[in-house]
Design a protein around this motif. Structure first.
Motif, PDB file in Angstrom:
ATOM      1  N   GLU A  69      87.249   1.351  15.139  1.00  0.00           N
ATOM      2  CA  GLU A  69      88.463   2.075  14.747  1.00  0.00           C
ATOM      3  C   GLU A  69      89.713   1.343  15.213  1.00  0.00           C
ATOM      4  O   GLU A  69      90.718   1.288  14.499  1.00  0.00           O
ATOM      5  CB  GLU A  69      88.414   3.495  15.295  1.00  0.00           C
ATOM      6  CG  GLU A  69      87.426   4.393  14.544  1.00  0.00           C
ATOM      7  CD  GLU A  69      87.168   5.720  15.241  1.00  0.00           C
ATOM      8  OE1 GLU A  69      87.704   5.910  16.349  1.00  0.00           O
ATOM      9  OE2 GLU A  69      86.428   6.545  14.686  1.00  0.00           O
ATOM     10  N   LEU A  70      89.668   0.772  16.424  1.00  0.00           N
ATOM     11  CA  LEU A  70      90.800  -0.017  16.909  1.00  0.00           C
ATOM     12  C   LEU A  70      91.005  -1.259  16.048  1.00  0.00           C
ATOM     13  O   LEU A  70      92.138  -1.610  15.686  1.00  0.00           O
ATOM     14  CB  LEU A  70      90.569  -0.426  18.367  1.00  0.00           C
ATOM     15  CG  LEU A  70      90.758   0.656  19.423  1.00  0.00           C
ATOM     16  CD1 LEU A  70      90.261   0.162  20.784  1.00  0.00           C
ATOM     17  CD2 LEU A  70      92.219   1.065  19.523  1.00  0.00           C
ATOM     18  N   ASN A  72      90.008  -1.663  12.931  1.00  0.00           N
ATOM     19  CA  ASN A  72      90.418  -1.262  11.590  1.00  0.00           C
ATOM     20  C   ASN A  72      91.893  -0.866  11.535  1.00  0.00           C
ATOM     21  O   ASN A  72      92.575  -1.087  10.530  1.00  0.00           O
ATOM     22  CB  ASN A  72      89.552  -0.103  11.101  1.00  0.00           C
ATOM     23  CG  ASN A  72      89.814   0.239   9.648  1.00  0.00           C
ATOM     24  OD1 ASN A  72      90.084  -0.639   8.833  1.00  0.00           O
ATOM     25  ND2 ASN A  72      89.738   1.509   9.314  1.00  0.00           N
ATOM     26  N   GLU A  73      92.384  -0.279  12.618  1.00  0.00           N
ATOM     27  CA  GLU A  73      93.792   0.108  12.659  1.00  0.00           C
ATOM     28  C   GLU A  73      94.694  -1.116  12.500  1.00  0.00           C
ATOM     29  O   GLU A  73      95.656  -1.104  11.717  1.00  0.00           O
ATOM     30  CB  GLU A  73      94.089   0.813  13.980  1.00  0.00           C
ATOM     31  CG  GLU A  73      95.510   1.330  14.096  1.00  0.00           C
ATOM     32  CD  GLU A  73      95.763   2.066  15.398  1.00  0.00           C
ATOM     33  OE1 GLU A  73      96.938   2.276  15.748  1.00  0.00           O
ATOM     34  OE2 GLU A  73      94.781   2.424  16.084  1.00  0.00           O
ATOM     35  N   ASP A  74      94.363  -2.192  13.205  1.00  0.00           N
ATOM     36  CA  ASP A  74      95.155  -3.422  13.098  1.00  0.00           C
ATOM     37  C   ASP A  74      94.914  -4.116  11.763  1.00  0.00           C
ATOM     38  O   ASP A  74      95.847  -4.668  11.165  1.00  0.00           O
ATOM     39  CB  ASP A  74      94.804  -4.368  14.249  1.00  0.00           C
ATOM     40  CG  ASP A  74      95.286  -3.847  15.598  1.00  0.00           C
ATOM     41  OD1 ASP A  74      96.198  -2.996  15.611  1.00  0.00           O
ATOM     42  OD2 ASP A  74      94.752  -4.280  16.634  1.00  0.00           O
ATOM     43  N   ASN A  76      94.129  -2.721   8.931  1.00  0.00           N
ATOM     44  CA  ASN A  76      94.814  -1.963   7.885  1.00  0.00           C
ATOM     45  C   ASN A  76      96.316  -2.246   7.879  1.00  0.00           C
ATOM     46  O   ASN A  76      96.940  -2.282   6.806  1.00  0.00           O
ATOM     47  CB  ASN A  76      94.568  -0.464   8.072  1.00  0.00           C
ATOM     48  CG  ASN A  76      95.188   0.370   6.990  1.00  0.00           C
ATOM     49  OD1 ASN A  76      96.173   1.066   7.200  1.00  0.00           O
ATOM     50  ND2 ASN A  76      94.620   0.307   5.793  1.00  0.00           N
ATOM     51  N   ALA A  77      96.891  -2.459   9.057  1.00  0.00           N
ATOM     52  CA  ALA A  77      98.316  -2.772   9.132  1.00  0.00           C
ATOM     53  C   ALA A  77      98.613  -4.137   8.533  1.00  0.00           C
ATOM     54  O   ALA A  77      99.657  -4.350   7.912  1.00  0.00           O
ATOM     55  CB  ALA A  77      98.790  -2.722  10.583  1.00  0.00           C
ATOM     56  N   PRO A  80      97.045  -3.809   4.063  1.00  0.00           N
ATOM     57  CA  PRO A  80      97.071  -2.419   3.588  1.00  0.00           C
ATOM     58  C   PRO A  80      96.414  -2.221   2.227  1.00  0.00           C
ATOM     59  O   PRO A  80      96.078  -1.095   1.869  1.00  0.00           O
ATOM     60  CB  PRO A  80      98.569  -2.095   3.529  1.00  0.00           C
ATOM     61  CG  PRO A  80      99.248  -3.420   3.394  1.00  0.00           C
ATOM     62  CD  PRO A  80      98.405  -4.376   4.164  1.00  0.00           C
ATOM     63  N   GLN A  83      91.043  -0.808   1.673  1.00  0.00           N
ATOM     64  CA  GLN A  83      90.737   0.507   2.220  1.00  0.00           C
ATOM     65  C   GLN A  83      89.382   0.470   2.931  1.00  0.00           C
ATOM     66  O   GLN A  83      88.357   0.237   2.297  1.00  0.00           O
ATOM     67  CB  GLN A  83      90.711   1.556   1.103  1.00  0.00           C
ATOM     68  CG  GLN A  83      92.030   1.673   0.350  1.00  0.00           C
ATOM     69  CD  GLN A  83      93.179   2.073   1.262  1.00  0.00           C
ATOM     70  OE1 GLN A  83      93.059   2.992   2.068  1.00  0.00           O
ATOM     71  NE2 GLN A  83      94.302   1.371   1.134  1.00  0.00           N
ATOM     72  N   SER A  85      86.767   2.642   5.257  1.00  0.00           N
ATOM     73  CA  SER A  85      86.392   3.965   5.779  1.00  0.00           C
ATOM     74  C   SER A  85      85.223   3.799   6.741  1.00  0.00           C
ATOM     75  O   SER A  85      84.270   3.068   6.458  1.00  0.00           O
ATOM     76  CB  SER A  85      86.004   4.909   4.637  1.00  0.00           C
ATOM     77  OG  SER A  85      84.883   4.417   3.935  1.00  0.00           O
ATOM     78  N   THR A 295      86.926  -8.651  12.444  1.00  0.00           N
ATOM     79  CA  THR A 295      86.194  -7.865  13.443  1.00  0.00           C
ATOM     80  C   THR A 295      85.719  -8.748  14.591  1.00  0.00           C
ATOM     81  O   THR A 295      85.925  -8.428  15.774  1.00  0.00           O
ATOM     82  CB  THR A 295      84.991  -7.155  12.801  1.00  0.00           C
ATOM     83  OG1 THR A 295      85.470  -6.166  11.871  1.00  0.00           O
ATOM     84  CG2 THR A 295      84.124  -6.470  13.847  1.00  0.00           C
ATOM     85  N   ALA A 302      89.228  -5.463  21.523  1.00  0.00           N
ATOM     86  CA  ALA A 302      89.029  -4.061  21.143  1.00  0.00           C
ATOM     87  C   ALA A 302      87.993  -3.396  22.050  1.00  0.00           C
ATOM     88  O   ALA A 302      88.140  -2.232  22.431  1.00  0.00           O
ATOM     89  CB  ALA A 302      88.589  -3.963  19.686  1.00  0.00           C
TER      90      ALA A 302
END
Length: 327
Positions: A69-70, A72-74, A76-77, A80, A83, A85, A295, A302
């Motif tokens: 999740e950490l 993916n947050e970066d 996604n920024a 963008p 997507q 999930s 990743t 992360a």
């Protein structure tokens, strides 16, 4: 005079045309570094990054989830258009979706089982295993518990096979007080790992819950309680929990769970954390390759931020080499 005006106008036009043609190169640092943009492939890399799009799906372990999740947050920024999930069905539940072809990757807090490998083969799904971090499955009691200084595997078996009703049933010098054992349910790889490592594949008798937060909170609020979960959950709640040193079958003395003992695997319940990737997704989804590369490049930071232990440089290089084989 007219000829001079005409020549001046022509020169001005040429200046504007050249400026317009050169504007794109001036704004692209990757092209500026090589002159023609072809020397080191940086232009192609920039184009690929700019065109990244599509969707990626993952599921699995709640233990591994905080790391992904950490990341993916970066991710996604930075990208963008892509997507991603990430579900949290537990390691077992996630593998079911992976076998069904519903996900591109599967987070797992244990190694894949032989029967899961067989099911993937029947489904025609090839996969690659990547380690992303190290974890120490942590056994914890309530902070008011002042008598449990360590526990052996044999004593943990007595607690989690239902044989012990009071703490004195675990060790004679422990008080005759009721004991309540908590554990993740069968959907968690943490459950499977403990069952194999400690219970010798015997059943776990305890108050089982799918939500690890409920388990840690239950131990924190009950003086006679004991529970186990990933190192991250202990670190987040360590002010309200007392970590128990563990003496394994091959340990000469109890070992405290901490970064050094998890990294060295000296701690008896240290374990690797995994991401299993579908090989076909590397071939059919350029964004997935980009996501997995991102990743592995960011897994160490992360993992530490999420409260786990990063892989060694050699371990991480081994994982990156696996990914390079798909390029």
């Amino acid at each position: 005079m007219k000829k001079s005006i005409f020549m001046a106008a022509l020169l001005m036009s040429l200046v504007f045309i050249l400026a317009a043609c050169g504007g794109g190169n001036a704004s692209d640092p990757s092209e500026g570094s090589t002159g023609d943009g072809s020397g080191d492939g940086s232009e192609a890399s920039t184009d690929a990054e700019a065109s990244a799009s599509g969707s990626i799906s993952g599921d699995g372990s709640s233990t591994v989830a905080p790391i992904l999740e950490l990341i993916n947050e970066d991710f996604n920024a930075e990208y963008p258009e892509v997507q991603v999930s990430i579900g949290v069905s537990g390691t077992g539940g996630g593998f079911e979706k992976f076998v069904a072809g519903e996900t591109d990757f599967q987070n797992a807090s244990r190694e894949i089982k032989e029967e899961e490998v067989s099911e993937l083969e029947k489904a025609g799904i090839d996969f690659t295993e990547f380690k992303v971090a190290n974890d120490g499955l942590t056994v914890a009691v309530n902070t008011e518990n002042d008598f449990v200084d360590y526990l052996t595997f044999e004593e943990l078996q007595t607690i989690y096979n239902g044989e012990a009703e009071t703490w004195s049933d675990v060790r004679d010098e422990f008080p005759d007080e009721e004991i309540t054992a908590y554990a993740p349910d069968q959907s968690h790889g943490t459950h499977d790992f403990f069952k194999e490592a400690v219970m010798e594949d015997g059943d776990i008798t305890a108050e089982l819950n799918q939500d690890t937060n409920v388990i840690s909170q239950s131990v924190a609020s009950s003086e006679g309680a004991i529970g186990f979960f990933g190192y991250n959950y202990y670190m987040v709640n360590q002010e309200n929990l007392k970590g128990v040193p563990i003496q394994g079958t091959e340990s000469e003395e109890p070992v405290e769970v901490k970064e050094e003992t998890v990294m060295s695997y000296e701690y008896p319940l240290a374990r690797p954390l995994f991401v299993y990737a579908k090989d076909e997704s590397f071939e059919n989804n350029e964004s997935f390759m980009q996501f997995m590369e991102y990743t592995l490049n960011n897994a160490s930071s992360a993992a530490e931020e999420a409260g786990y232990v990063a892989l060694t440089e050699d371990e991480m290089k081994e994982q990156k080499d696996k990914l390079e084989a798909f390029k």
